[in-house]
Design a protein around this motif. Structure first.
Motif, PDB file in Angstrom:
ATOM      1  N   MET A   1      76.535 -54.921  44.578  1.00  0.00           N
ATOM      2  CA  MET A   1      75.302 -54.469  43.776  1.00  0.00           C
ATOM      3  C   MET A   1      75.741 -54.020  42.179  1.00  0.00           C
ATOM      4  SD  MET A   1      73.157 -51.709  46.115  1.00  0.00           S
ATOM      5  CE  MET A   1      72.591 -52.640  47.822  1.00  0.00           C
ATOM      6  N   ALA A   2      74.835 -53.864  41.533  1.00  0.00           N
ATOM      7  CA  ALA A   2      74.951 -53.627  40.081  1.00  0.00           C
ATOM      8  C   ALA A   2      75.255 -52.055  39.679  1.00  0.00           C
ATOM      9  CB  ALA A   2      73.856 -53.715  39.492  1.00  0.00           C
ATOM     10  N   GLN A   3      75.928 -52.039  38.563  1.00  0.00           N
ATOM     11  CA  GLN A   3      76.437 -50.716  37.865  1.00  0.00           C
ATOM     12  C   GLN A   3      74.915 -49.977  37.653  1.00  0.00           C
ATOM     13  OE1 GLN A   3      79.415 -50.888  39.668  1.00  0.00           O
ATOM     14  NE2 GLN A   3      79.710 -49.351  38.159  1.00  0.00           N
ATOM     15  N   ILE A   4      75.020 -49.012  37.697  1.00  0.00           N
ATOM     16  CA  ILE A   4      73.560 -48.124  37.304  1.00  0.00           C
ATOM     17  C   ILE A   4      74.012 -46.854  36.491  1.00  0.00           C
ATOM     18  CG2 ILE A   4      72.187 -49.175  39.132  1.00  0.00           C
ATOM     19  CD1 ILE A   4      72.476 -46.381  40.747  1.00  0.00           C
ATOM     20  N   SER A   5      73.018 -46.512  35.568  1.00  0.00           N
ATOM     21  CA  SER A   5      73.084 -45.438  34.814  1.00  0.00           C
ATOM     22  C   SER A   5      73.245 -44.089  35.625  1.00  0.00           C
ATOM     23  CB  SER A   5      72.252 -45.550  33.649  1.00  0.00           C
ATOM     24  OG  SER A   5      70.862 -44.917  34.493  1.00  0.00           O
ATOM     25  N   PRO A   6      73.896 -43.076  35.036  1.00  0.00           N
ATOM     26  CA  PRO A   6      73.766 -41.905  35.667  1.00  0.00           C
ATOM     27  C   PRO A   6      72.221 -41.352  35.982  1.00  0.00           C
ATOM     28  CG  PRO A   6      75.297 -41.521  34.043  1.00  0.00           C
ATOM     29  CD  PRO A   6      74.627 -43.005  33.816  1.00  0.00           C
ATOM     30  N   LYS A   7      71.332 -41.302  35.170  1.00  0.00           N
ATOM     31  CA  LYS A   7      70.066 -40.945  35.377  1.00  0.00           C
ATOM     32  C   LYS A   7      69.650 -41.599  36.571  1.00  0.00           C
ATOM     33  CE  LYS A   7      65.582 -40.109  33.201  1.00  0.00           C
ATOM     34  NZ  LYS A   7      65.064 -40.221  31.821  1.00  0.00           N
ATOM     35  N   LEU A   8      69.542 -42.999  36.722  1.00  0.00           N
ATOM     36  CA  LEU A   8      69.025 -43.620  37.836  1.00  0.00           C
ATOM     37  C   LEU A   8      70.113 -43.538  39.018  1.00  0.00           C
ATOM     38  CD1 LEU A   8      67.273 -46.013  38.491  1.00  0.00           C
ATOM     39  CD2 LEU A   8      68.808 -47.706  38.216  1.00  0.00           C
ATOM     40  N   ALA A   9      71.177 -43.231  39.145  1.00  0.00           N
ATOM     41  CA  ALA A   9      72.002 -42.876  40.040  1.00  0.00           C
ATOM     42  C   ALA A   9      71.404 -41.325  40.725  1.00  0.00           C
ATOM     43  CB  ALA A   9      73.427 -42.614  39.742  1.00  0.00           C
ATOM     44  N   ARG A  10      71.010 -40.543  39.826  1.00  0.00           N
ATOM     45  CA  ARG A  10      70.659 -39.297  40.275  1.00  0.00           C
ATOM     46  C   ARG A  10      69.211 -39.568  40.998  1.00  0.00           C
ATOM     47  NH1 ARG A  10      67.158 -35.040  39.986  1.00  0.00           N
ATOM     48  NH2 ARG A  10      68.340 -32.867  39.967  1.00  0.00           N
ATOM     49  N   THR A  11      68.482 -40.460  40.452  1.00  0.00           N
ATOM     50  CA  THR A  11      67.108 -40.453  40.858  1.00  0.00           C
ATOM     51  C   THR A  11      67.112 -41.300  42.443  1.00  0.00           C
ATOM     52  OG1 THR A  11      66.015 -40.799  38.812  1.00  0.00           O
ATOM     53  CG2 THR A  11      64.873 -41.908  40.604  1.00  0.00           C
ATOM     54  N   TYR A  12      67.922 -42.208  42.591  1.00  0.00           N
ATOM     55  CA  TYR A  12      68.292 -42.855  43.877  1.00  0.00           C
ATOM     56  C   TYR A  12      68.777 -41.991  44.907  1.00  0.00           C
ATOM     57  CZ  TYR A  12      67.732 -47.549  41.744  1.00  0.00           C
ATOM     58  OH  TYR A  12      67.079 -48.594  41.200  1.00  0.00           O
ATOM     59  N   PHE A  13      69.697 -41.112  44.458  1.00  0.00           N
ATOM     60  CA  PHE A  13      70.379 -40.305  45.262  1.00  0.00           C
ATOM     61  C   PHE A  13      69.195 -39.367  45.995  1.00  0.00           C
ATOM     62  CE2 PHE A  13      74.826 -39.118  46.401  1.00  0.00           C
ATOM     63  CZ  PHE A  13      74.638 -38.107  47.599  1.00  0.00           C
ATOM     64  N   ALA A  14      68.466 -38.561  44.858  1.00  0.00           N
ATOM     65  CA  ALA A  14      67.541 -37.774  45.458  1.00  0.00           C
ATOM     66  C   ALA A  14      66.557 -38.397  46.209  1.00  0.00           C
ATOM     67  CB  ALA A  14      66.851 -37.192  43.970  1.00  0.00           C
ATOM     68  N   GLU A  15      66.039 -39.267  46.004  1.00  0.00           N
ATOM     69  CA  GLU A  15      64.943 -40.095  46.924  1.00  0.00           C
ATOM     70  C   GLU A  15      65.550 -40.419  48.257  1.00  0.00           C
ATOM     71  OE1 GLU A  15      63.800 -43.533  44.722  1.00  0.00           O
ATOM     72  OE2 GLU A  15      62.502 -42.346  43.296  1.00  0.00           O
ATOM     73  N   ILE A  16      66.721 -40.815  48.406  1.00  0.00           N
ATOM     74  CA  ILE A  16      67.155 -41.127  49.702  1.00  0.00           C
ATOM     75  C   ILE A  16      67.452 -39.894  50.467  1.00  0.00           C
ATOM     76  CG2 ILE A  16      68.947 -42.533  51.001  1.00  0.00           C
ATOM     77  CD1 ILE A  16      69.106 -44.548  48.414  1.00  0.00           C
ATOM     78  N   SER A  17      68.067 -38.862  49.866  1.00  0.00           N
ATOM     79  CA  SER A  17      68.776 -37.763  50.563  1.00  0.00           C
ATOM     80  C   SER A  17      67.609 -36.671  50.691  1.00  0.00           C
ATOM     81  CB  SER A  17      69.785 -37.354  49.860  1.00  0.00           C
ATOM     82  OG  SER A  17      69.544 -36.736  48.693  1.00  0.00           O
ATOM     83  N   ALA A  18      66.487 -36.995  50.233  1.00  0.00           N
ATOM     84  CA  ALA A  18      65.503 -35.983  50.380  1.00  0.00           C
ATOM     85  C   ALA A  18      65.098 -35.436  51.990  1.00  0.00           C
ATOM     86  CB  ALA A  18      63.995 -36.407  49.890  1.00  0.00           C
ATOM     87  N   GLY A  19      65.315 -34.031  52.161  1.00  0.00           N
ATOM     88  CA  GLY A  19      65.009 -33.540  53.319  1.00  0.00           C
ATOM     89  C   GLY A  19      66.409 -33.422  53.932  1.00  0.00           C
ATOM     90  N   SER A  20      67.589 -33.689  53.303  1.00  0.00           N
ATOM     91  CA  SER A  20      69.029 -33.500  53.883  1.00  0.00           C
ATOM     92  C   SER A  20      69.099 -31.879  54.426  1.00  0.00           C
ATOM     93  CB  SER A  20      69.865 -33.680  52.893  1.00  0.00           C
ATOM     94  OG  SER A  20      71.108 -33.178  53.154  1.00  0.00           O
ATOM     95  N   ALA A  21      69.926 -31.976  55.454  1.00  0.00           N
ATOM     96  CA  ALA A  21      70.005 -30.337  55.972  1.00  0.00           C
ATOM     97  C   ALA A  21      70.936 -29.683  54.951  1.00  0.00           C
ATOM     98  CB  ALA A  21      70.627 -30.563  57.155  1.00  0.00           C
ATOM     99  N   VAL A  22      71.801 -30.246  54.218  1.00  0.00           N
ATOM    100  CA  VAL A  22      72.401 -29.905  53.308  1.00  0.00           C
ATOM    101  C   VAL A  22      71.769 -29.589  51.996  1.00  0.00           C
ATOM    102  CG1 VAL A  22      74.824 -29.931  52.087  1.00  0.00           C
ATOM    103  CG2 VAL A  22      74.589 -30.562  54.154  1.00  0.00           C
ATOM    104  N   PRO A  23      71.692 -28.420  51.480  1.00  0.00           N
ATOM    105  CA  PRO A  23      70.928 -28.298  49.962  1.00  0.00           C
ATOM    106  C   PRO A  23      71.915 -28.705  49.131  1.00  0.00           C
ATOM    107  CG  PRO A  23      71.989 -26.050  50.945  1.00  0.00           C
ATOM    108  CD  PRO A  23      71.831 -26.983  51.999  1.00  0.00           C
ATOM    109  N   LEU A  24      71.453 -29.774  48.403  1.00  0.00           N
ATOM    110  CA  LEU A  24      72.158 -30.414  47.329  1.00  0.00           C
ATOM    111  C   LEU A  24      71.704 -29.884  45.977  1.00  0.00           C
ATOM    112  CD1 LEU A  24      72.118 -34.020  48.695  1.00  0.00           C
ATOM    113  CD2 LEU A  24      73.560 -32.416  48.967  1.00  0.00           C
TER     114      LEU A  24
END
Length: 428
Positions: A1-24
């Protein structure tokens, strides 16, 4: 996969991990606060490598998605807990320098509680009644007289900033029967984080050139086109040339500066790390020399007094500006700091007919009607008074400071022909 910016990385991480049992707390994907230390951002026990390309930092999208899915699927049983044993309080001087700042989640949680216990103990009490009772665990399992409700209430406004491994432990910790508890799976996650963090730090301490072990806090870390690398001072000295002042007196906007790479040189302040930028005087526009990112940030963003006192050769570096050198002055933002230091050394009040020997604390209040007004306080006697220093008097103190810095002998420093040597001592 491609390299992505820090802003996009944060967006992807937040969307995928939404509802995680660990508060991030994912802002570090943007800020990368430990980037210089080991080129990684850790979310829990997962190390995300930060890549540099064309002066921009990126993440691998596959790494981000994999880590986010791991937290989305993290299993946490709130009923399966382990007791948290807080370590004893140690003053700064009692700590082993090699262990100071190590990844230790229990110590970090304890420090938040000790700070809060100290604040409670000292609030509303005269200095004479302060003691060390807040350093010892009480019946509640917390330091001093602090209670769990007081701790949670006092820290609630800043809990989003109090994270460990980019997770928020205070959202999961509970208190019962004088003991503190965390979910077992989360405590195990933090234990793994300690090992991963310390492994990365250990690896990043090794000099790329000679394999010598460097200081824990990244003093040998230097920027490169692909990120930070570790080079000891001898290896840095062999790899990069010392700046000889050939651009002294040149304006920062000059094509000569734009056409010369700062990272071909050693930092002219610390003389240990590869330079990253050309530093210049914002008052006069003249070049001062090549600085590494750390020294450049220290000069530009630290309190002026901290820079002058804490960085060897600081005053002479500022006087590399031709405008400052010719006028025997320093940039305007340093003037108040020089006067404050002077007042601390010379101003004293009288208590019961005697001259107090203690140094007062000095705070700049305002500049009005051609004079700087300072508020001075002797905390020992609870005495306050004001002192006005005119703009011409301030200029004279700054000139004296510059003259003393120029006259103080210091070997092995490249200096302009108009001066003899360097120094950063304060004028008497």
């Amino acid at each position: 996969m491609a390299q992505i910016s820090p802003k996009l990385a944060r967006t992807y991480f937040a969307e995928i991990s939404a509802g995680s049992a660990v508060p991030l707390d994912l802002d570090d994907l943007l800020h990368m606060v430990k980037l210089r230390r080991h080129n990684h951002v850790l979310i829990g026990d997962i190390a995300l490598h930060c890549y540099k390309n064309k002066s921009k930092w990126t993440y691998n999208e596959r790494d981000i998605r994999h880590a986010a899915h791991a937290f989305a699927n993290f299993q946490l049983d709130a009923g399966d807990v382990v007791e948290v044993q807080l370590p004893a309080y140690l003053d700064h001087g009692e700590q082993d320098p090699e262990h100071r700042g190590r990844a230790d989640w229990r110590q970090q949680i304890a420090s938040w509680m000790f700070w809060q216990a100290r604040d409670k103990h000292q609030e509303g009490r005269p200095y004479e009644e302060w003691d060390d009772s807040w350093k010892h665990l009480g019946a509640s399992g917390l330091p001093g007289e602090l209670t769990w409700d007081e701790f949670v209430g006092a820290r609630s406004g800043i809990r989003l900033r109090e994270n460990i491994a980019n997770t928020r432990p205070l959202d999961l910790i509970t208190s019962a029967g004088g003991s503190l508890f965390l979910p077992r799976a989360y405590a195990a996650l933090l234990d793994r984080w300690e090992k991963v963090e310390e492994g990365l730090v250990a690896q990043a301490r090794i000099c790329k050139g000679c394999a010598a072990q460097g200081p824990r806090w990244g003093g040998w870390r230097t920027q490169s086109p692909l990120g930070y690398v570790t080079l000891c001072p001898p290896c840095s000295g062999a790899a990069f040339q010392r700046y000889g002042g050939h651009l002294r007196g040149v304006l920062y906007e000059s094509p000569r500066v734009r056409g010369t790479r700062a990272d071909d040189y050693l930092c002219c302040l610390c003389a240990e790390t590869r330079a990253a930028v050309w530093d210049h005087c914002h008052d006069h526009g003249f070049l001062r020399g090549p600085l590494c990112g750390s020294c450049n940030t220290f000069e530009g963003k630290s309190l002026p007094r901290y820079f002058l006192e804490g960085k060897e050769g600081a005053a002479l570096h500022l006087l590399e500006c031709r405008g400052c050198l010719e006028r025997r002055t320093l940039p305007g933002r340093y003037h108040v700091a020089i006067v404050q230091k002077r007042l601390e050394a010379t101003e004293h009040h009288r208590h019961r007919g005697r001259r107090c020997k203690r140094r007062p604390s000095v705070r700049h209040v305002k500049l009005a009607h051609g004079a700087h007004r300072f508020e001075l306080e002797c905390w020992w006697h609870s005495e306050t008074w004001t002192k006005d220093v005119t703009v011409p008097e301030t200029a004279a103190l700054v000139r004296g400071f510059a003259d003393q810095a120029l006259a103080a002998p210091q070997p092995d420093v490249v200096v302009p022909a108009a001066r003899t040597a360097s120094g950063t001592t304060w004028p008497a």
